[in-house]
Design a protein around this motif. Sequence first.
Motif, PDB file in Angstrom:
ATOM      1  N   LEU A  14       0.824  -1.210   0.000  1.00  0.00           N
ATOM      2  CA  LEU A  14       0.000   0.000   0.000  1.00  0.00           C
ATOM      3  C   LEU A  14       0.859   1.262   0.000  1.00  0.00           C
ATOM      4  O   LEU A  14       0.542   2.227  -0.699  1.00  0.00           O
ATOM      5  CB  LEU A  14      -0.942   0.007   1.203  1.00  0.00           C
ATOM      6  CG  LEU A  14      -2.133  -0.943   1.131  1.00  0.00           C
ATOM      7  CD1 LEU A  14      -2.959  -0.879   2.409  1.00  0.00           C
ATOM      8  CD2 LEU A  14      -3.014  -0.635  -0.072  1.00  0.00           C
ATOM      9  N   TRP A  15       1.946   1.264   0.759  1.00  0.00           N
ATOM     10  CA  TRP A  15       2.830   2.433   0.754  1.00  0.00           C
ATOM     11  C   TRP A  15       3.475   2.621  -0.618  1.00  0.00           C
ATOM     12  O   TRP A  15       3.600   3.738  -1.106  1.00  0.00           O
ATOM     13  CB  TRP A  15       3.901   2.281   1.826  1.00  0.00           C
ATOM     14  CG  TRP A  15       4.820   3.465   1.903  1.00  0.00           C
ATOM     15  CD1 TRP A  15       6.088   3.562   1.421  1.00  0.00           C
ATOM     16  CD2 TRP A  15       4.515   4.746   2.468  1.00  0.00           C
ATOM     17  NE1 TRP A  15       6.605   4.803   1.655  1.00  0.00           N
ATOM     18  CE2 TRP A  15       5.667   5.561   2.300  1.00  0.00           C
ATOM     19  CE3 TRP A  15       3.404   5.287   3.110  1.00  0.00           C
ATOM     20  CZ2 TRP A  15       5.721   6.875   2.747  1.00  0.00           C
ATOM     21  CZ3 TRP A  15       3.458   6.592   3.542  1.00  0.00           C
ATOM     22  CH2 TRP A  15       4.603   7.376   3.359  1.00  0.00           C
ATOM     23  N   PHE A  16       3.889   1.511  -1.244  1.00  0.00           N
ATOM     24  CA  PHE A  16       4.494   1.584  -2.581  1.00  0.00           C
ATOM     25  C   PHE A  16       3.508   2.166  -3.597  1.00  0.00           C
ATOM     26  O   PHE A  16       3.848   3.055  -4.379  1.00  0.00           O
ATOM     27  CB  PHE A  16       4.940   0.187  -3.012  1.00  0.00           C
ATOM     28  CG  PHE A  16       5.674   0.166  -4.331  1.00  0.00           C
ATOM     29  CD1 PHE A  16       7.023   0.466  -4.400  1.00  0.00           C
ATOM     30  CD2 PHE A  16       4.999  -0.147  -5.504  1.00  0.00           C
ATOM     31  CE1 PHE A  16       7.701   0.453  -5.609  1.00  0.00           C
ATOM     32  CE2 PHE A  16       5.669  -0.158  -6.720  1.00  0.00           C
ATOM     33  CZ  PHE A  16       7.019   0.141  -6.770  1.00  0.00           C
ATOM     34  N   GLU A  18       0.904   4.025  -2.950  1.00  0.00           N
ATOM     35  CA  GLU A  18       0.594   5.410  -2.594  1.00  0.00           C
ATOM     36  C   GLU A  18       1.592   6.382  -3.226  1.00  0.00           C
ATOM     37  O   GLU A  18       1.211   7.446  -3.721  1.00  0.00           O
ATOM     38  CB  GLU A  18       0.597   5.560  -1.064  1.00  0.00           C
ATOM     39  CG  GLU A  18       0.313   6.956  -0.558  1.00  0.00           C
ATOM     40  CD  GLU A  18      -1.154   7.355  -0.668  1.00  0.00           C
ATOM     41  OE1 GLU A  18      -1.479   8.515  -0.351  1.00  0.00           O
ATOM     42  OE2 GLU A  18      -1.983   6.505  -1.058  1.00  0.00           O
ATOM     43  N   LYS A  19       2.862   6.004  -3.212  1.00  0.00           N
ATOM     44  CA  LYS A  19       3.899   6.903  -3.721  1.00  0.00           C
ATOM     45  C   LYS A  19       4.086   6.785  -5.236  1.00  0.00           C
ATOM     46  O   LYS A  19       4.392   7.770  -5.910  1.00  0.00           O
ATOM     47  CB  LYS A  19       5.232   6.620  -3.011  1.00  0.00           C
ATOM     48  CG  LYS A  19       5.171   6.897  -1.523  1.00  0.00           C
ATOM     49  CD  LYS A  19       4.692   8.322  -1.240  1.00  0.00           C
ATOM     50  CE  LYS A  19       4.491   8.613   0.220  1.00  0.00           C
ATOM     51  NZ  LYS A  19       3.970   9.963   0.486  1.00  0.00           N
ATOM     52  N   MET A  20       3.892   5.613  -5.785  1.00  0.00           N
ATOM     53  CA  MET A  20       4.115   5.413  -7.220  1.00  0.00           C
ATOM     54  C   MET A  20       2.952   5.893  -8.075  1.00  0.00           C
ATOM     55  O   MET A  20       3.137   6.254  -9.239  1.00  0.00           O
ATOM     56  CB  MET A  20       4.380   3.932  -7.511  1.00  0.00           C
ATOM     57  CG  MET A  20       5.732   3.432  -7.023  1.00  0.00           C
ATOM     58  SD  MET A  20       7.138   4.279  -7.804  1.00  0.00           S
ATOM     59  CE  MET A  20       6.959   3.738  -9.501  1.00  0.00           C
ATOM     60  N   LEU A  21       1.746   5.933  -7.500  1.00  0.00           N
ATOM     61  CA  LEU A  21       0.561   6.290  -8.275  1.00  0.00           C
ATOM     62  C   LEU A  21       0.093   7.722  -8.016  1.00  0.00           C
ATOM     63  O   LEU A  21      -1.025   8.085  -8.381  1.00  0.00           O
ATOM     64  CB  LEU A  21      -0.576   5.308  -7.975  1.00  0.00           C
ATOM     65  CG  LEU A  21      -0.292   3.843  -8.311  1.00  0.00           C
ATOM     66  CD1 LEU A  21      -1.498   2.971  -7.969  1.00  0.00           C
ATOM     67  CD2 LEU A  21       0.071   3.677  -9.784  1.00  0.00           C
ATOM     68  N   GLY A  22       0.942   8.545  -7.391  1.00  0.00           N
ATOM     69  CA  GLY A  22       0.573   9.941  -7.199  1.00  0.00           C
ATOM     70  C   GLY A  22      -0.418  10.185  -6.084  1.00  0.00           C
ATOM     71  O   GLY A  22      -1.354  10.978  -6.238  1.00  0.00           O
ATOM     72  N   THR A  23      -0.253   9.515  -4.970  1.00  0.00           N
ATOM     73  CA  THR A  23      -1.094   9.697  -3.777  1.00  0.00           C
ATOM     74  C   THR A  23      -2.582   9.454  -4.063  1.00  0.00           C
ATOM     75  O   THR A  23      -3.411  10.368  -3.971  1.00  0.00           O
ATOM     76  CB  THR A  23      -0.910  11.109  -3.184  1.00  0.00           C
ATOM     77  OG1 THR A  23       0.487  11.424  -3.140  1.00  0.00           O
ATOM     78  CG2 THR A  23      -1.460  11.174  -1.770  1.00  0.00           C
ATOM     79  N   GLN A 144      11.652   2.452   2.575  1.00  0.00           N
ATOM     80  CA  GLN A 144      10.472   2.721   3.400  1.00  0.00           C
ATOM     81  C   GLN A 144       9.489   1.557   3.377  1.00  0.00           C
ATOM     82  O   GLN A 144       8.896   1.215   4.401  1.00  0.00           O
ATOM     83  CB  GLN A 144       9.783   3.992   2.925  1.00  0.00           C
ATOM     84  CG  GLN A 144      10.496   5.266   3.346  1.00  0.00           C
ATOM     85  CD  GLN A 144       9.676   6.507   3.043  1.00  0.00           C
ATOM     86  OE1 GLN A 144       9.767   7.057   1.956  1.00  0.00           O
ATOM     87  NE2 GLN A 144       8.884   6.940   3.999  1.00  0.00           N
ATOM     88  N   CYS A 145       9.317   0.948   2.212  1.00  0.00           N
ATOM     89  CA  CYS A 145       8.436  -0.225   2.120  1.00  0.00           C
ATOM     90  C   CYS A 145       8.951  -1.356   3.002  1.00  0.00           C
ATOM     91  O   CYS A 145       8.169  -2.053   3.663  1.00  0.00           O
ATOM     92  CB  CYS A 145       8.337  -0.694   0.670  1.00  0.00           C
ATOM     93  SG  CYS A 145       7.443   0.437  -0.416  1.00  0.00           S
ATOM     94  N   PHE A 146      10.284  -1.537   3.030  1.00  0.00           N
ATOM     95  CA  PHE A 146      10.880  -2.576   3.884  1.00  0.00           C
ATOM     96  C   PHE A 146      10.619  -2.269   5.350  1.00  0.00           C
ATOM     97  O   PHE A 146      10.332  -3.167   6.151  1.00  0.00           O
ATOM     98  CB  PHE A 146      12.378  -2.664   3.609  1.00  0.00           C
ATOM     99  CG  PHE A 146      13.083  -3.691   4.449  1.00  0.00           C
ATOM    100  CD1 PHE A 146      12.920  -5.049   4.201  1.00  0.00           C
ATOM    101  CD2 PHE A 146      13.902  -3.292   5.507  1.00  0.00           C
ATOM    102  CE1 PHE A 146      13.560  -6.005   4.996  1.00  0.00           C
ATOM    103  CE2 PHE A 146      14.545  -4.235   6.296  1.00  0.00           C
ATOM    104  CZ  PHE A 146      14.373  -5.595   6.031  1.00  0.00           C
TER     105      PHE A 146
END
Length: 261
Positions: A14-16, A18-23, A144-146
Amino acid sequence: MQTAILVGLVLAVLWFLEKMLGTPMVIRPLVVSSLIGIVLGDAKTGIIIGATLELIFLGAIQIGGAVPPDVLVGAGLGTAFAILTGEGSEVALALALPIAILAQSLKVAVFIIRSWFMDFAVKLAKDANIKGLVALNLGGLILQCFMYFMVGFVAILFGSSTVEAFVENIPEVIMRGLTVAGGLLPAVGFALLLQPMMTTKNIIYFLLGFIMVSYLNLPILAITILGVILAFVITNEMNGKDSGTHDKTQENDGLEGLFDA
């Protein structure tokens, strides 16, 4: 072990995204808790807890350098512990905010580590090394994902039994107090969100909503629909006034130009 891995993966993925798809707001409690409920086999409880925690964390949005309590970890682990212990939303409400505040400190630590890469990033930018910058950015995101995976994995692997034993030994009077506190937390979340919005121009609308709930006994859905209609009418009326003022200004300018000629 499998449960811990699943919870850790949900948080990391989910964090990945969130950041890769422009929030796209996939780290909000409504999404996080629902997914945790699905992977733990209790989607209904996950959705209920997610909707409740969403009210608490309404104003928890990262803006600029401000780092709010970590909604992703708080909602994810709060929901997971609530489902694993079988105690429902009371446990989720009691644990979500403290866990989110603790995870906030971990996120700041990761941000500090990522700041060490800045000199290298500046060097890559000076050399116009686009691939290097992309790789560096992805590396920081994966770090951060880790962190999120390890937090979820370790917490569930070593904490679920401890939390379950702790909950079972909570006196009934304290559990009732937690239930009452859990009912108050959404109001606190709304208060934090409304605090910057409470101005002399807006307070009349809050009073109107209070009257409709307290004296007219209208349901929330009806008040929401009335609010949308009221906002639509007020917005259109203001636009009409602005348009009329603009037209009159243009007309006056034209008349003045005519007299000047």
